[in-house]
Scaffold this motif. Structure first.
Motif, PDB file in Angstrom:
ATOM      1  N   GLY A   1     -31.159 -23.827  65.759  1.00  0.00           N
ATOM      2  CA  GLY A   1     -31.286 -24.936  64.945  1.00  0.00           C
ATOM      3  C   GLY A   1     -31.797 -24.527  63.609  1.00  0.00           C
ATOM      4  N   GLY A   2     -32.557 -25.631  63.027  1.00  0.00           N
ATOM      5  CA  GLY A   2     -32.911 -25.208  61.583  1.00  0.00           C
ATOM      6  C   GLY A   2     -31.841 -25.768  60.665  1.00  0.00           C
ATOM      7  N   SER A   3     -31.950 -25.542  59.365  1.00  0.00           N
ATOM      8  CA  SER A   3     -31.072 -25.702  58.150  1.00  0.00           C
ATOM      9  C   SER A   3     -30.411 -24.370  57.891  1.00  0.00           C
ATOM     10  N   VAL A   4     -29.245 -24.395  57.156  1.00  0.00           N
ATOM     11  CA  VAL A   4     -28.702 -23.527  56.382  1.00  0.00           C
ATOM     12  C   VAL A   4     -29.517 -22.562  55.773  1.00  0.00           C
ATOM     13  N   GLU A   5     -30.418 -23.348  54.606  1.00  0.00           N
ATOM     14  CA  GLU A   5     -31.074 -22.515  53.991  1.00  0.00           C
ATOM     15  C   GLU A   5     -32.291 -21.705  54.595  1.00  0.00           C
ATOM     16  N   ALA A   6     -32.811 -22.568  55.628  1.00  0.00           N
ATOM     17  CA  ALA A   6     -34.000 -22.039  56.425  1.00  0.00           C
ATOM     18  C   ALA A   6     -33.488 -20.645  57.042  1.00  0.00           C
ATOM     19  N   ASN A   7     -32.320 -20.697  57.545  1.00  0.00           N
ATOM     20  CA  ASN A   7     -31.827 -19.222  58.348  1.00  0.00           C
ATOM     21  C   ASN A   7     -31.287 -18.270  57.508  1.00  0.00           C
ATOM     22  N   ILE A   8     -31.106 -18.785  56.240  1.00  0.00           N
ATOM     23  CA  ILE A   8     -30.629 -17.564  55.147  1.00  0.00           C
ATOM     24  C   ILE A   8     -32.022 -16.920  54.843  1.00  0.00           C
ATOM     25  N   THR A   9     -33.138 -17.845  54.623  1.00  0.00           N
ATOM     26  CA  THR A   9     -34.300 -17.113  54.161  1.00  0.00           C
ATOM     27  C   THR A   9     -34.945 -16.172  55.546  1.00  0.00           C
ATOM     28  N   ARG A  10     -34.546 -16.477  56.670  1.00  0.00           N
ATOM     29  CA  ARG A  10     -34.919 -15.701  57.519  1.00  0.00           C
ATOM     30  C   ARG A  10     -34.375 -14.459  57.794  1.00  0.00           C
ATOM     31  N   TRP A  11     -32.950 -14.515  57.299  1.00  0.00           N
ATOM     32  CA  TRP A  11     -32.287 -13.366  57.233  1.00  0.00           C
ATOM     33  C   TRP A  11     -32.792 -12.424  56.143  1.00  0.00           C
ATOM     34  N   VAL A  12     -32.840 -13.025  55.024  1.00  0.00           N
ATOM     35  CA  VAL A  12     -33.311 -12.006  53.790  1.00  0.00           C
ATOM     36  C   VAL A  12     -34.583 -11.561  54.179  1.00  0.00           C
ATOM     37  N   GLY A  13     -35.558 -12.204  54.913  1.00  0.00           N
ATOM     38  CA  GLY A  13     -36.757 -11.608  55.269  1.00  0.00           C
ATOM     39  C   GLY A  13     -37.057 -10.590  56.352  1.00  0.00           C
TER      40      GLY A  13
END
Length: 212
Positions: free
Chosen positions: A109-121
């Motif tokens: 779940g989650g948005s595209v932006e939220a998951n990209i932020t998680r990956w970068v983190g």
């Protein structure tokens, strides 16, 4: 006198014949059998036409649609480590790298932006301040591609063991959004040289995505 006797002789047989005729029982007259009373047939139940299911709008897919793809020969299928994985592939290490890269396919779940932020983190000491991003559209599927390089600190997923930080790592990921709005994640992680060398095959992989 003779005439009277003659007449009497003629009359008597006639009277006797009439009396015999009158004494016969009259024959019964034919009567028709009574007709049964008319009964009305019960009315047949009204027939209702079946209602056809509503077709999805043009360009739309039913919720829960699955994606299909063509994996390059360099992507070796591997067992999924958990039930969240849709598929797992191993990519052979490049010369000089200590391990293979891994491509995971999953849904979340989650948005595209939220998951990209998680990956970068998941990376520290990144080689670039911001991840490289690009977008493409394949078979009505919107795809956002992300590249991150640096020290990989681990996935940070609940229930997964903590990993030691690994320098000189890379993430090549894609988030595919289906026409029905579902998100699919294609995440390759591993040594930077191996991930970089697999970029061309990764692009071919993405361009084969389609809704089943």
């Amino acid at each position: 006198m003779t005439m009277i006797k003659l007449r009497s002789a003629m009359v008597l047989p006639l009277v006797a014949a009439l009396a015999a005729a009158c004494s016969k029982t009259p024959e019964p007259t034919a009567t028709s059998a009574p007709e049964p009373p008319a009964t009305s047939k019960p009315a047949a139940p009204a027939q209702t036409a079946p209602v056809a299911p509503k077709a999805p709008a043009a360009g739309q897919q039913a919720a829960g649609a699955e994606l299909a793809w063509d994996a390059p020969a360099s992507f070796e299928s591997a067992p999924n480590p958990n039930s969240m994985r849709k598929a797992t592939y191993k990519i052979k290490r490049a010369a000089g790298d200590a391990e293979d890269a891994e491509l995971s396919v999953s849904q979340a779940g989650g948005s595209v932006e939220a998951n990209i932020t998680r990956w970068v983190g998941q990376f520290s000491e990144k080689s670039d301040d911001a991840p490289k991003r690009s977008e493409l559209k394949v078979n009505d599927i919107k795809i956002t591609v992300v590249e991150v390089k640096g020290t990989f600190a681990g996935s940070g997923m609940p229930g997964m063991p903590a990993a030691s930080p690994k320098p000189n790592q890379a993430l090549l990921g894609a988030i595919a959004e289906t026409p029905s709005g579902e998100l699919w994640f294609f995440k390759m992680t591993g040594p930077e040289k191996t991930v970089t060398a697999a970029r061309a095959d990764f692009d071919k992989f993405l361009n084969s995505l389609r809704v089943k």
